[in-house]
Motif scaffolding. Structure first.
Motif, mmCIF file in Angstrom:
data_model
loop_
_atom_site.group_PDB
_atom_site.id
_atom_site.type_symbol
_atom_site.label_atom_id
_atom_site.label_comp_id
_atom_site.label_asym_id
_atom_site.label_seq_id
_atom_site.Cartn_x
_atom_site.Cartn_y
_atom_site.Cartn_z
ATOM 1 N N HIS A 78 0.806 -1.218 0.000
ATOM 2 C CA HIS A 78 0.000 0.000 0.000
ATOM 3 C C HIS A 78 0.839 1.268 0.000
ATOM 4 O O HIS A 78 0.377 2.309 -0.450
ATOM 5 C CB HIS A 78 -1.025 0.000 1.138
ATOM 6 C CG HIS A 78 -0.419 0.006 2.501
ATOM 7 N ND1 HIS A 78 -0.124 1.157 3.174
ATOM 8 C CD2 HIS A 78 -0.064 -1.017 3.313
ATOM 9 C CE1 HIS A 78 0.388 0.856 4.351
ATOM 10 N NE2 HIS A 78 0.435 -0.455 4.458
ATOM 11 N N HIS A 79 2.107 1.200 0.443
ATOM 12 C CA HIS A 79 3.004 2.354 0.327
ATOM 13 C C HIS A 79 3.414 2.473 -1.136
ATOM 14 O O HIS A 79 4.266 1.723 -1.606
ATOM 15 C CB HIS A 79 4.263 2.182 1.193
ATOM 16 C CG HIS A 79 3.992 2.101 2.655
ATOM 17 N ND1 HIS A 79 3.625 3.192 3.394
ATOM 18 C CD2 HIS A 79 4.029 1.059 3.501
ATOM 19 C CE1 HIS A 79 3.453 2.821 4.644
ATOM 20 N NE2 HIS A 79 3.692 1.532 4.731
ATOM 21 N N GLY A 80 2.786 3.347 -1.879
ATOM 22 C CA GLY A 80 3.116 3.520 -3.290
ATOM 23 C C GLY A 80 2.217 2.767 -4.243
ATOM 24 O O GLY A 80 2.405 2.840 -5.450
ATOM 25 N N ASP A 81 1.255 2.021 -3.709
ATOM 26 C CA ASP A 81 0.309 1.272 -4.554
ATOM 27 C C ASP A 81 1.031 0.390 -5.563
ATOM 28 O O ASP A 81 0.848 0.488 -6.774
ATOM 29 C CB ASP A 81 -0.642 2.220 -5.284
ATOM 30 C CG ASP A 81 -1.554 2.987 -4.344
ATOM 31 O OD1 ASP A 81 -1.557 2.684 -3.140
ATOM 32 O OD2 ASP A 81 -2.267 3.883 -4.816
ATOM 33 N N THR A 101 -11.184 -3.322 -8.252
ATOM 34 C CA THR A 101 -11.466 -2.288 -7.252
ATOM 35 C C THR A 101 -12.946 -2.326 -6.890
ATOM 36 O O THR A 101 -13.760 -2.885 -7.625
ATOM 37 C CB THR A 101 -11.136 -0.872 -7.769
ATOM 38 O OG1 THR A 101 -12.074 -0.521 -8.789
ATOM 39 C CG2 THR A 101 -9.710 -0.791 -8.287
ATOM 40 N N ARG A 105 -13.138 1.393 -11.010
ATOM 41 C CA ARG A 105 -11.977 1.414 -11.908
ATOM 42 C C ARG A 105 -11.924 0.091 -12.661
ATOM 43 O O ARG A 105 -12.181 -0.975 -12.096
ATOM 44 C CB ARG A 105 -10.706 1.622 -11.097
ATOM 45 C CG ARG A 105 -9.439 1.680 -11.931
ATOM 46 C CD ARG A 105 -8.283 2.092 -11.064
ATOM 47 N NE ARG A 105 -6.996 1.933 -11.738
ATOM 48 C CZ ARG A 105 -5.881 2.474 -11.289
ATOM 49 N NH1 ARG A 105 -5.887 3.203 -10.187
ATOM 50 N NH2 ARG A 105 -4.750 2.290 -11.938
ATOM 51 N N ASP A 123 3.638 -0.357 -10.780
ATOM 52 C CA ASP A 123 3.211 0.797 -9.993
ATOM 53 C C ASP A 123 1.810 1.205 -10.423
ATOM 54 O O ASP A 123 1.542 1.356 -11.617
ATOM 55 C CB ASP A 123 4.170 1.970 -10.183
ATOM 56 C CG ASP A 123 5.525 1.709 -9.543
ATOM 57 O OD1 ASP A 123 5.562 1.044 -8.488
ATOM 58 O OD2 ASP A 123 6.531 2.162 -10.096
ATOM 59 N N LYS A 124 0.941 1.397 -9.463
ATOM 60 C CA LYS A 124 -0.444 1.790 -9.730
ATOM 61 C C LYS A 124 -0.750 3.035 -8.911
ATOM 62 O O LYS A 124 0.043 3.462 -8.075
ATOM 63 C CB LYS A 124 -1.412 0.657 -9.347
ATOM 64 C CG LYS A 124 -1.163 -0.635 -10.098
ATOM 65 C CD LYS A 124 -1.421 -0.464 -11.568
ATOM 66 C CE LYS A 124 -1.194 -1.749 -12.332
ATOM 67 N NZ LYS A 124 -1.404 -1.577 -13.750
ATOM 68 N N ASP A 125 -1.895 3.597 -9.133
ATOM 69 C CA ASP A 125 -2.341 4.757 -8.371
ATOM 70 C C ASP A 125 -3.828 4.579 -8.085
ATOM 71 O O ASP A 125 -4.668 5.011 -8.862
ATOM 72 C CB ASP A 125 -2.090 6.052 -9.162
ATOM 73 C CG ASP A 125 -2.364 7.289 -8.330
ATOM 74 O OD1 ASP A 125 -2.406 7.180 -7.085
ATOM 75 O OD2 ASP A 125 -2.560 8.356 -8.925
ATOM 76 N N TYR A 126 -4.117 3.902 -6.984
ATOM 77 C CA TYR A 126 -5.504 3.626 -6.613
ATOM 78 C C TYR A 126 -6.037 4.708 -5.695
ATOM 79 O O TYR A 126 -5.269 5.379 -4.993
ATOM 80 C CB TYR A 126 -5.605 2.257 -5.926
ATOM 81 C CG TYR A 126 -5.219 1.120 -6.837
ATOM 82 C CD1 TYR A 126 -6.013 0.778 -7.920
ATOM 83 C CD2 TYR A 126 -4.053 0.401 -6.630
ATOM 84 C CE1 TYR A 126 -5.650 -0.252 -8.777
ATOM 85 C CE2 TYR A 126 -3.688 -0.634 -7.468
ATOM 86 C CZ TYR A 126 -4.492 -0.951 -8.542
ATOM 87 O OH TYR A 126 -4.130 -1.971 -9.390
ATOM 88 N N GLU A 128 -7.206 6.275 -2.534
ATOM 89 C CA GLU A 128 -6.852 5.934 -1.151
ATOM 90 C C GLU A 128 -8.058 5.531 -0.312
ATOM 91 O O GLU A 128 -7.928 4.821 0.671
ATOM 92 C CB GLU A 128 -6.108 7.091 -0.484
ATOM 93 C CG GLU A 128 -4.726 7.339 -1.057
ATOM 94 C CD GLU A 128 -3.805 6.131 -0.956
ATOM 95 O OE1 GLU A 128 -3.689 5.521 0.130
ATOM 96 O OE2 GLU A 128 -3.184 5.795 -1.984
ATOM 97 N N ASP A 159 -5.301 2.226 1.491
ATOM 98 C CA ASP A 159 -4.485 3.039 2.401
ATOM 99 C C ASP A 159 -3.785 2.207 3.481
ATOM 100 O O ASP A 159 -3.045 2.747 4.298
ATOM 101 C CB ASP A 159 -5.324 4.145 3.024
ATOM 102 C CG ASP A 159 -6.397 3.640 3.980
ATOM 103 O OD1 ASP A 159 -6.510 2.418 4.202
ATOM 104 O OD2 ASP A 159 -7.169 4.484 4.485
#
Length: 162
Positions: A78-81, A101, A105, A123-126, A128, A159
Motif C-alpha cells: 500500500h506504500h506507493g500502490d 477495485t 476502476r 506501480d499503480k495509483d488507486y 486511497e 491506504d
C-alpha cells in the motif's frame, strides 16, 4: 460371439471416444477473466530468497496482503500502490496478478514474464479511500489464454488501514 477389431480400427475408435469426451474448453482454462489492461511488470532483479530492491525501506508485504496459487503469487504494497507478482512454476507461462477495485476502476493485471522465481512490480495509483481485490493465475502469451487454478484475496484497503 466375439468381435475382432484391427489395431487401427481400435485406435480410431478410442480417439473418437476421447474426442467426444473432451470439453470444448480445457478444464483448466479460466473463462471468467475480464478484459484486463495487461501491464508488463518491471523485473526487480531479486529472486524469492531476496527482498526486491525497490523495497529498501520495507520488506515484502506480509502474507495477509498476498494471494497465491500454483504458478503465481501476488502481493500488494500500500506504500506507493505497488502490485508485486512472483512466478512460482517453471512451466513456460507468465504469472498474472489481477486487480479489481470496489469503486468502478476497470480491472487491471500485472504480468510477470521475467521467468520462474523472479519478482516483478507494477506501480499503480488507486484511490486511497478504495479497496482492491487481488487474483493470482497464469497466462499463456502465445495463445492469450488464462489458466486455473486461481486464487482471490479478500478486499484490501488501499491506504493500508485495518
Amino acid at each position: 460371439m466375439r468381435i475382432r477389431l484391427s489395431q487401427a480400427a481400435l485406435g480410431a475408435a478410442m480417439a473418437a471416444t476421447l474426442l467426444l469426451a473432451s470439453p470444448a474448453v480445457a478444464a483448466d482454462t479460466a473463462t471468467d477473466v475480464p478484459a484486463w489492461t495487461l501491464t508488463e511488470g518491471t523485473d526487480e532483479g531479486a529472486d524469492t530468497t531476496g527482498t526486491p530492491r525497490t523495497l529498501s525501506a520495507y520488506s515484502l508485504p506480509p502474507d495477509s496482503w498476498c494471494v497465491s496459487t500454483y504458478g503465481s503469487k501476488v502481493c500488494f504494497e500500500h506504500h506507493g500502490d505497488v502490485v508485486w507478482v512472483l512466478d512460482t512454476a517453471s512451466d513456460g507461462m507468465s504469472a498474472i496478478g489481477g486487480v479489481y477495485t470496489d469503486y468502478g476502476r476497470a480491472p487491471e493485471a500485472c504480468r510477470n514474464k521475467s521467468g520462474y522465481n523472479r519478482w516483478v512490480s507494477c506501480d499503480k495509483d488507486y484511490a486511497e479511500s478504495g479497496n482492491i481485490r487481488l487474483r493470482a493465475l497464469r497466462y499463456d502469451g502465445d495463445t492469450g489464454k488464462f489458466y486455473l487454478p486461481d486464487a482471490y484475496s479478500g478486499w484490501l484497503p488501499v491506504d493500508g488501514s485495518w
